[in-house]
Design an enzyme around this catalytic site. Structure first.
Site, short mmCIF file in Angstrom:
data_model
loop_
_atom_site.label_atom_id
_atom_site.label_comp_id
_atom_site.label_asym_id
_atom_site.label_seq_id
_atom_site.Cartn_x
_atom_site.Cartn_y
_atom_site.Cartn_z
N GLY A 81 0.82 -1.22 0.00
CA GLY A 81 0.00 0.00 0.00
C GLY A 81 0.85 1.26 0.00
O GLY A 81 1.95 1.27 0.55
N ARG A 145 1.14 -5.67 -4.99
CA ARG A 145 1.17 -6.59 -3.85
C ARG A 145 1.60 -8.01 -4.24
O ARG A 145 1.30 -8.97 -3.53
CB ARG A 145 -0.21 -6.63 -3.18
CG ARG A 145 -0.61 -5.35 -2.48
CD ARG A 145 -1.74 -5.59 -1.50
NE ARG A 145 -2.23 -4.36 -0.89
CZ ARG A 145 -1.68 -3.79 0.18
NH1 ARG A 145 -0.63 -4.32 0.75
NH2 ARG A 145 -2.20 -2.69 0.67
N ASP A 176 4.86 -7.71 5.36
CA ASP A 176 4.84 -8.82 4.41
C ASP A 176 5.93 -8.67 3.35
O ASP A 176 6.62 -9.63 3.00
CB ASP A 176 3.47 -8.94 3.74
CG ASP A 176 2.41 -9.45 4.71
OD1 ASP A 176 2.76 -10.30 5.56
OD2 ASP A 176 1.27 -9.01 4.64
N LYS A 202 8.18 0.63 5.50
CA LYS A 202 7.05 1.45 5.04
C LYS A 202 5.74 0.90 5.55
O LYS A 202 5.58 -0.31 5.60
CB LYS A 202 7.05 1.44 3.51
CG LYS A 202 5.83 2.01 2.87
CD LYS A 202 5.12 1.05 1.92
CE LYS A 202 4.38 -0.06 2.60
NZ LYS A 202 3.43 -0.80 1.76
N THR A 203 4.84 1.68 5.95
CA THR A 203 3.41 1.39 6.09
C THR A 203 2.76 2.44 6.97
O THR A 203 3.28 2.77 8.04
CB THR A 203 3.06 -0.02 6.65
OG1 THR A 203 1.64 -0.10 6.76
CG2 THR A 203 3.69 -0.36 7.98
N ASP A 205 0.31 1.92 8.58
CA ASP A 205 -0.33 1.21 9.70
C ASP A 205 0.47 1.32 11.01
O ASP A 205 -0.10 1.11 12.08
CB ASP A 205 -0.50 -0.28 9.37
CG ASP A 205 -1.34 -0.49 8.12
OD1 ASP A 205 -2.00 0.47 7.68
OD2 ASP A 205 -1.33 -1.61 7.58
P1 FBP Z 1 0.55 -1.96 3.68
O1 FBP Z 1 0.49 -2.91 4.84
O2 FBP Z 1 0.89 -2.61 2.41
O3 FBP Z 1 1.39 -0.77 3.97
O4 FBP Z 1 -0.93 -1.43 3.47
C1 FBP Z 1 -1.52 -0.44 4.22
C2 FBP Z 1 -2.99 -0.32 3.95
O5 FBP Z 1 -3.28 1.03 3.71
C3 FBP Z 1 -3.86 -0.87 5.09
O6 FBP Z 1 -4.05 0.08 6.11
C4 FBP Z 1 -5.11 -1.24 4.37
O7 FBP Z 1 -5.84 -2.23 5.07
C5 FBP Z 1 -4.61 -1.76 3.08
O8 FBP Z 1 -3.40 -1.07 2.81
C6 FBP Z 1 -5.57 -1.56 1.94
O9 FBP Z 1 -4.96 -2.01 0.78
P2 FBP Z 1 -5.61 -2.01 -0.66
O10 FBP Z 1 -5.87 -0.61 -1.03
O11 FBP Z 1 -4.62 -2.70 -1.50
O12 FBP Z 1 -6.89 -2.77 -0.51
#
Ligand code: FBP
Length: 553
Positions: A81, A145, A176, A202-203, A205
């Site tokens: 993300g 992803r 991941d 990165k994230t 979250d």
């Molecule tokens: P990452 O763990 O890859 O950084 O993703 C963060 C995030 O924004 C989460 O908070 C959210 O649940 C997810 O991506 C949503 O991903 P997508 O837009 O691919 O459905």
């Protein structure tokens, strides 16, 4: 006007580096620290990562570095993300490479990890990079992803790297993606092909953290963006005095984003999934608690308020958690037969028949929309796509029914109207705050130093982040030290352990000490929009979470 004035001004922003990274690259050397071990399942992880597990932490100090100048090609991948600051990781990496040797080349693989598998890349030059400096988004090369996990994929990666004489890959990703980086690094180390793999944390979250990774990049900007919007809603709620706002916040399983936003804005209620799990709260009891707070505020004539809900909540409600685990196993085991269901009812029936009696009861009680959301495809890492489960609507609906029942039995006599919101995508590509711009640039710059230090399977680490950038400490940690074994797609796999909100940690304790007052009174605070130019205390400070965590040290 082809670009906004802020965009133009941000191109010229010079990110701040820690003192050691301001030295000429040829005068910085890496120094090894203590050897490390995984957070748990040490022996099994060591057996899976014989070349990259147990390595020491690394920091930098002044000294003559003879490995800086030979020219090299590096590949970079944005994975998962979006998170504000990704462009600056690439800028920092690029600037460090060019400072070391103008003949160094940086190749950006397009669209995430699939870019390397498809050999789809672009060479990053100064001219190409300039309009992305200090901007949000991952659009410079795109993200994705795709999971890098099979030997076949690793062989392709090796081949592509060899074709372009790439001697290192920098993977910018979350837990991941960095797990994949560790597996790839181990594979290359075993093959002794000399290709290094370095990760960057990165994230938005905020769940990729430990002693050495104090915060993942993007968390600061995303939480400030959401907090601005929550503050605006709070002011609207307190002006109109007629709505209860149910706001779901992104963040996957961990409630760090919700907690930080609560500390920033002091809403009436903020649910913390980790607490729900620890107290083994059922869905019904969460709804009861919310309804009681609403009734109590109504007694003071306050028929309005703001409730923050972490997006991963449902996974932590014990009975729903068990249900999700059963569904995960079931979908992994019987994916093909499940795919034959031709409509929702058939899907629901297929699942209900195969669940345990307890889980079947829970499943059947859920509204159809939520049932459907729980059965949606898992992401490539096997995670339930919690951002697509409408917990805000679920709770608003259930609280409405509960208050109706309370009205009928005379325990509630207020007015109740709801508004639901989901804040997620609004924050993932915002212009990085000064903190994220500086932090990300430092992470990228630092990644290059790990590369010239000959390291592989390391995560770029910049610490002491509550202090001014000059005092930040740069270094690296082996990715394996963040790993443990977890059940994924029905199998035990080595993965980076997600850092959840600690109920004994200072940020939660602060929240816990104040929330009763925030619930009954109206104590809203209004952080306002992110500021990029102005006094340090307005523009450069990072999160309250980090300040509270570091105050105790
Ligand atoms: P990452 O763990 O890859 O950084 O993703 C963060 C995030 O924004 C989460 O908070 C959210 O649940 C997810 O991506 C949503 O991903 P997508 O837009 O691919 O459905």
């Amino acid at each position: 006007m082809d670009i906004s004035p802020l965009q133009r001004a941000r191109y010229d922003y010079q990110p701040k580096l820690p003192a050691i990274l301001r030295e000429p690259i040829g005068s910085i050397i890496s120094v090894t620290g203590e050897s490390t071990k995984p957070v748990s399942d040490g022996e099994k992880i060591k057996a899976l990562f014989p070349h990259t597990c147990g390595l020491p932490t690394v920091s930098f100090q002044k000294g003559k570095n003879s490995t800086a100048s030979p020219s090299r090609n590096i590949g970079v991948i944005l994975s998962g993300g979006q998170a504000p600051g990704g462009h600056n990781v690439i800028s920092g990496l690029f600037d460090a490479m060019k400072e070391a040797n103008k003949e160094n080349h940086l190749y950006g693989f397009k669209g995430g990890p699939s870019g390397i598998l498809e050999d789809s890349y672009i060479e990053i030059t100064e001219e190409f990079l300039k309009p992305y400096r200090n901007t949000g988004g991952f659009d410079i090369i795109g993200s994705g992803r795709t999971k890098l996990e099979t030997e076949e994929q690793f062989e392709i990666c090796e081949k592509v790297c060899k074709n372009h004489q790439i001697s290192s890959i920098v993977i910018i990703g979350g837990d991941d993606s960095n797990t994949n980086a560790a597996v790839l690094a181990e594979y290359f180390a075993k093959k002794q092909n000399g290709i290094q793999v370095i990760g960057c944390p990165k994230t938005i979250d905020g769940d990729l953290k430990n002693e050495s990774i104090e915060i993942s990049f993007g968390f600061d900007t995303a939480t400030k963006t959401y907090s601005e919007m929550i503050g605006n809603i709070e002011r609207d709620a307190n002006s109109a005095k007629k709505y209860w706002h149910f706001i779901k916040l992104m963040g996957r399983s961990a409630s760090h984003i919700a907690l930080e936003c609560a500390l920033e804005t002091q809403p009436n209620i903020c649910l913390i999934s980790e607490e729900v799990e620890a107290k083994r709260q059922s869905l019904a009891s969460i709804v009861d608690d919310i309804a009681l707070t609403i009734a109590s505020r109504a007694k003071d004539g306050n028929n309005f308020g703001v409730i923050l809900i972490p997006e991963g909540l449902v996974e932590f409600i014990p009975e729903v958690k068990i249900l999700i685990e059963e569904i995960n196993d079931l979908l992994a085991r019987e994916a093909e037969t499940f795919a034959l269901s031709s409509n929702d009812n058939e899907m629901f029936a297929f699942v209900a028949e195969r669940l345990s009696a307890e889980s079947r009861k829970v499943f059947l009680l859920l509204p159809e929309s939520i049932k459907k959301q729980l059965l949606m495809d898992r992401d490539p890492h096997g995670n339930v796509q919690v951002s697509r489960i409408e917990t805000d609507k679920l709770l608003a609906e259930m609280v409405t029914s509960q208050l109706k029942a309370m009205k009928e039995n005379g325990t509630y006599n207020g007015k109740f109207s709801t508004m639901t919101h989901f804040f997620g995508y609004e924050g993932r590509c915002a212009f990085p705050t000064n903190f994220d711009a500086d932090y990300c640039y430092s992470l990228g710059y630092n990644a290059f130093l790990l590369i010239i230090g000959g390291l592989t399977g390391y995560l770029s680490s910049v610490k002491n982040l509550s202090a001014p950038a000059m005092e930040w400490k740069a270094g690296g940690i082996p990715i394996t030290m963040m790993m443990n074994l977890e059940q994924r797609h029905g199998e035990l796999k080595p993965v980076i352990k997600k850092a959840l909100v600690e109920l004994e940690g200072a940020p939660f304790k602060y929240f816990e000490a104040h929330r009763a007052q925030w619930a009954q009174e109206t104590c809203f605070t209004f952080p306002g929009a992110v500021q990029y130019f102005g006094p340090t205390e307005v523009c450069d400070l990072t999160t309250i979470t980090l300040a509270l965590e570091q105050a105790g040290k």
